[in-house]
Structures are given as C-alpha cells and as structure tokens.
Write an enzyme that holds these catalytic residues in place. Structure first.
Site, PDB file in Angstrom:
ATOM      1  N   ASP A   1       0.842  -1.188   0.000  1.00 20.28           N
ATOM      2  CA  ASP A   1       0.000   0.000   0.000  1.00 20.28           C
ATOM      3  C   ASP A   1       0.885   1.249   0.000  1.00 20.28           C
ATOM      4  OD1 ASP A   1      -1.839   2.093   0.613  1.00 20.28           O
ATOM      5  OD2 ASP A   1      -3.179   0.631   1.515  1.00 20.28           O
TER       6      ASP A   1
ATOM      7  N   SER B   1      -7.042   4.311  -1.506  1.00 18.68           N
ATOM      8  CA  SER B   1      -6.820   2.866  -1.370  1.00 18.68           C
ATOM      9  C   SER B   1      -8.091   2.051  -1.548  1.00 18.68           C
ATOM     10  CB  SER B   1      -6.212   2.556   0.003  1.00 18.68           C
ATOM     11  OG  SER B   1      -4.915   3.100   0.108  1.00 18.68           O
TER      12      SER B   1
ATOM     13  N   GLU C   1      -4.085  -6.557  17.244  1.00 22.51           N
ATOM     14  CA  GLU C   1      -4.191  -5.204  17.796  1.00 22.51           C
ATOM     15  C   GLU C   1      -5.651  -4.752  17.714  1.00 22.51           C
ATOM     16  OE1 GLU C   1      -2.121  -3.257  19.356  1.00 22.51           O
ATOM     17  OE2 GLU C   1      -0.288  -4.422  19.078  1.00 22.51           O
TER      18      GLU C   1
ATOM     19  N   GLU D   1      -1.073  -7.834   2.458  1.00 27.78           N
ATOM     20  CA  GLU D   1      -0.905  -6.388   2.354  1.00 27.78           C
ATOM     21  C   GLU D   1       0.025  -5.853   3.432  1.00 27.78           C
ATOM     22  OE1 GLU D   1      -3.516  -2.261   2.770  1.00 27.78           O
ATOM     23  OE2 GLU D   1      -3.907  -4.013   4.023  1.00 27.78           O
TER      24      GLU D   1
END
Length: 577
Positions: free
Chosen positions: A77, A127, A306, A347
């Site tokens: 990205d 994105s 997370e 990604e």
C-alpha cells in the site's frame, strides 16, 4: 554534524537504524568485498559480463502457459517506484553493503508491467477505489469498496445492485481455500474490497454506520467479513470492531479507547468460530498463541493482534505480535492443504503518516484510519517507518517464494498507488539512504536526500526552513522536510509497478489499467468469467509444451498431448533403431 562515508574508498560507515542507536556496519576492510567490488566496477569487462549473464538468463526465459493452481497477491500500500528503490538501498545497507546493487525478492520476478492507478472519479486515487480495481476487476469511485462506479460514496441506497465480486470470492466459490494477511486492520479498505460492498470504506463496525444507512439496510464491513464469504485465514489487526461495545481489550484491558465498539452487542469472532462446526477453527490475539497453531491440524485461523492497525515494524513487540513474514508463512501452510489450491492476499502499508504514541495505554504507535503501514509511514512524512515496512514486505515475498512452486503458483506483487516521496540530491555511492545530500541548498543549509512534495514535514522558522543539523535526522521518527504544508502527506498519481512470476505471469507486460490485475489472476486460475476459456492444466511431466489457439473460441489448448520429456524419449528410441 554527522559524518557520512560513501563507497569509494570503502571502510566503516555510520548508519543509524534505531532511536538514538548507532550501528557500526562494517562495509568491508581495506581489501574486503566492498573494495574489491568498487575496483571491479571500474572495468568495462565487469559490466559486460554482468549484462551478458543477464541476457543469457533472459534468452532462456519461457512463459508458463498453463493453469495456476494457487494465486498470491502481494499489495504494498503506497509502494511507488521511488519507495521500492529506497527500500532496496536500505535493505543493502542493513546488510552492511552500499545498497544500490542490492536485489529485492520482487526484483527477481521475471515479468514486469506498469499499472495506471487513477479511479473513475479521481486523477490521484485512494486505497478503496484502487482495491476494488485489483480485487474485482473494475474501476470505481473513491471511498467505496466492492462496488462499481454507479455507487456514490456515503449514499447507502446506491449500494444495492452495484456490487462487484473479487477474485477471492470467485476462488472460494470454485472450492479453493482463501486468506487475508495485513499489517493494518482486517477491515481496512485494501482487504475489505476482497469481501465487502460498502459506499464508505470507514464503516468498520455498526457504530460507524449513520442512522440513515442502517435504515436503508447497509451493513458494516466487520459484519461482512464473517458473513459474505467463508475466509479460511484472517490475520491482522482490528479486533475492537468485532466485539460488543465496552468489551475490555485482552491486551490493553485498562484502555478505554481500545474497548469493543459494536452497538449491536454481537461478538463476530465467536460467530466466525461457530460458522463451520465441522472444521477445526482457532482464534488468537497473541504471538504465543499464534506460534502454537499447528497448520497440519488447523482448517481455519483468525488472528487479530491489535485493536486497530498492527504496529509499525520498528515498534513491533516480537514477543506479542507476529511479523508479516510469520503471518504469510502460517497462512500458506494452512491454505496449501486444499487440493484445489488457494488464493491469498497479503498487504503491507507503506504510507508515511502521523505517528501517534499513546503512552498511558502502552500503545506505540497508532496512525490514522487511511491506509496500511507503508502507506501510514508516508502519510506521516516519516520515511524510516515506511521503508522499514517495505523491507519486511519484501522478506515476506521471499518467504512465500520459498514455500511455493513457480510451476503452479502465480504470484503478483504490486501497489495501489504511489506517494509524493522522492530521493535525490546527487548523493555519492553508498550514501546512507536517510543521510544528507552532497551539497547545501541555496539557503546555505543542508537537506536530506529523501524529501516529500507535501505533508507535515513543512516547518519554517522566521520565514525559512528549519536547520536539520540541529535534530537527529537518522531517528526512526524523524519527519522529512516537505515543500508544501499539509497535515498528512498525499498519494502520488504516477503509475506503479506490477511484478509477476508463475503460470501466465507473462501476461503482465507494458502499461495496463489497474483492473487488469484481477482479470489476469482470474484467467490464470480458470475463475469466472474465464472458467470456460482459460489455460490448460499443467503438464504432468513438468513444463507444458507451447500452446496454440484452438479453432473455436480462441481457447488455449496444448499443441500436443505429449509432454516434452516423452517426446525426447521417443526421438532417442528412434535414433537407436
């Protein structure tokens, strides 16, 4: 002011790789490898021999014109060409080399193309729209995921009837295993376009849905993650969007800002675990649990490490969170058990973004909700964060290459967009990628070779830019200077690279629209809309013979039913007679 040493003549060079930590990287001794290379490069014969070897390898290259069993899509990205170049140099310098001559794993892929990244409504895309292009095969509007350009951002009622479907979803429908690995939240735009349909990339949980959207029947992205398609492996961040509002986070139980976010009181983790009772499914949130997962006895794995995005690699606690390399390896090990093959999306976000350190929560760091970790780094204007992510991303590509066979796995590496990130300044060979340019600027002050066209690094004092020699420009959170003041650095609009290896990888060549990526992957694996018009299966004896167009429908079929090794055996027997 810090002294920098270039390659010639080589010796010891100082490179700062961590916060206030100088690592002495021994490039070479007086007659070591670096000096020897430097001397060899002075001779034309060195470059002639290098080019000749490269030419011989190119002449031996043959396309693999058969069907791909497995598909892997690596998405950097924000990984523009300048980011790749800088990451290549950084990787080499981390290994004690000059850096420029280093070869990344993606550099070794035999086929290359350029991808035009604009969206239907934006010259410089985000994105979300780009994810729809490379996942689903159609260009779309900014802010939307998994929808055609007929859908309008934030207008819920334009969702229905405008859904477009990803290669991941098509692969699952054909019986393949599918997985997602990301260093950001698993509900982020890049992976979301693989499974969700939303007019807003930011509707992570139902708490983010406007009342009007709920009334019109729109569904949040986290819910779609566990209901739209059965994804076998889900690894990344984003657990707060999966649990009821107020649920304490298992890793940060005292953090108010990291508690569960769902208003509907649903536990989507439990829902995913129970969805396939006949399969062995596991959920983990800690690296110790992750390491205990046995791929041989695991059918489905969800790991959310997370509450939001995972940490930047330079801040990652390697006892609590797995790396992108480890997640990629585990995903391949689980998915590859499917005899029909698999599709895996991996990604890493390189964007330079603002680093937020929440010390009272023990969270270091969290960035904006825009993007992945390479992308986050660039948006923040902090090159070291972005480039370190890029190096780890390349390590994941290398690991995947070692775990797979080029003969049956099409691996594609690309980016969704670039950034206004550049390196220059006539720097000498071997100059630290984070170091100073060779000459001072017209204001009689030095500048780093890495700069941004815009972003938070624009700092002027009394009408002039700051003197960077007064700060540690090697620090991992140093914000490179920018020409135009913006709170967050922007994407770049130039083309990005596509690297490919494996079956049908030769179809990536020239300059292509970004949505072409999904079509090549679907064609290579015989997925809709190419299920009845696709490459033949791999030759059982190894490399398949050249293919030719059949008389009907242009379908690619083997030129002969006999494989090359068998042809050679027949000819040899005839000669004996």
């Amino acid at each position: 002011m810090r002294t920098q040493h270039a390659l010639g003549p080589p010796g010891l060079r100082l490179v700062l790789l961590g916060p206030s930590l100088l690592l002495l990287l021994l490039l070479d001794t007086a007659l070591g490898d670096g000096q020897a290379l430097y001397e060899r490069e002075k001779e034309p014969a060195y470059w002639d021999a290098q080019a000749r070897d490269t030419l011989v390898a190119a002449l031996k290259l043959r396309p693999r014109e058969h069907r791909a069993k497995n598909l892997i899509l690596f998405l950097g990205d924000g990984m523009g060409v300048s980011t790749v170049t800088a990451a290549r140099i950084l990787k080499g310098q981390m290994e004690g080399k000059s850096g420029e001559e280093t070869v990344l794993a993606m550099d070794s892929f035999p086929y290359l193309a350029l991808s035009k990244t604009y969206s239907v409504d934006r010259q410089v895309a985000d994105s979300a729209s780009t994810a729809t292009a490379y996942h689903c095969g159609v260009k779309a509007n900014a802010k939307t995921v998994g929808l055609s350009a007929r859908a309008v951002a934030y207008e819920c009622n334009t969702t229905f009837g405008n859904e477009v479907y990803s290669v991941l979803r098509r692969a699952k429908a054909q019986g393949k295993a599918v997985g997602i690995v990301t260093t950001t939240r698993v509900q982020h735009a890049s992976p979301a376009a693989a499974y969700a349909h939303s007019v807003s990339r930011s509707w992570y949980s139902d708490a983010d849905l406007p009342a009007s959207a709920r009334r019109h029947g729109c569904v949040d992205i986290a819910t779609q993650l566990v209901t739209n398609v059965d994804i076998d492996v889900i690894l990344g961040g984003g657990r707060m969007y999966m649990t009821p509002k107020g649920t304490p986070d298992p890793e940060y139980p005292t953090s108010i800002s990291r508690k569960g976010d769902r208003k509907d009181r649903k536990n989507l983790i439990e829902q995913w675990l129970k969805a396939k009772p006949k399969k062995k499914s596991h959920y983990v949130w800690h690296k110790e649990q992750f390491d205990e997962i046995n791929p041989k006895t695991t059918d489905r794995l969800m790991g959310l490490f997370e509450p939001k995005d995972m940490r930047f690699e330079v801040f990652r606690n390697n006892t609590r969170d797995p790396s992108i390399v480890e997640m990629t390896e585990k995903a391949i090990q689980i998915l590859s058990k499917n005899p029909r093959g698999y599709f895996l999306f991996v990604e890493d976000e390189f964007q330079n973004g603002r680093v937020h350190t929440v010390k009272n929560d023990g969270l270091v760091p969290f960035s904006s909700d825009c993007c992945g970790r390479i992308d986050h780094g660039h948006h923040d204007g902090v090159a070291k964060l972005a480039l370190t992510e890029a190096v780890m991303f390349d390590r994941a590509i290398h690991r995947a290459s070692r775990l797979t066979r080029e003969s049956d796995t099409l691996t594609v590496v690309t980016a969704d967009h670039s950034h206004v990130f550049t390196l220059g300044g006539n720097t000498p060979r071997g100059n630290s990628i984070f170091g100073l340019a060779a000459k001072k600027a017209d204001d009689s002050m030095p500048f780093t070779s890495i700069l941004y066209a815009n972003g938070p690094g624009y700092v002027h004092v009394n009408g002039t830019r700051a003197n960077i020699t007064l700060v540690d420009y090697y620090d991992q959170e140093y914000m490179q200077q920018a020409a135009v003041p913006l709170d967050s650095e922007t994407h770049g609009g130039e083309d990005v690279a596509i690297y490919a290896r494996g079956p049908m990888a030769h179809l990536f060549h020239g300059v292509k629209e970004q949505n072409y990526v999904a079509h090549v992957m679907a064609y290579a694996a015989c997925l809709p809309p190419y299920k009845d018009d696709c490459p033949p299966k791999e030759c059982p004896y190894g490399e398949c013979p050249h293919t030719q167009a059949a008389s009907s429908g242009g379908r690619r079929t083997p030129a002969s039913g006999v494989c090359p090794p068998l042809v050679g055996l027949v000819l040899w027997l005839l000669l004996l007679k």
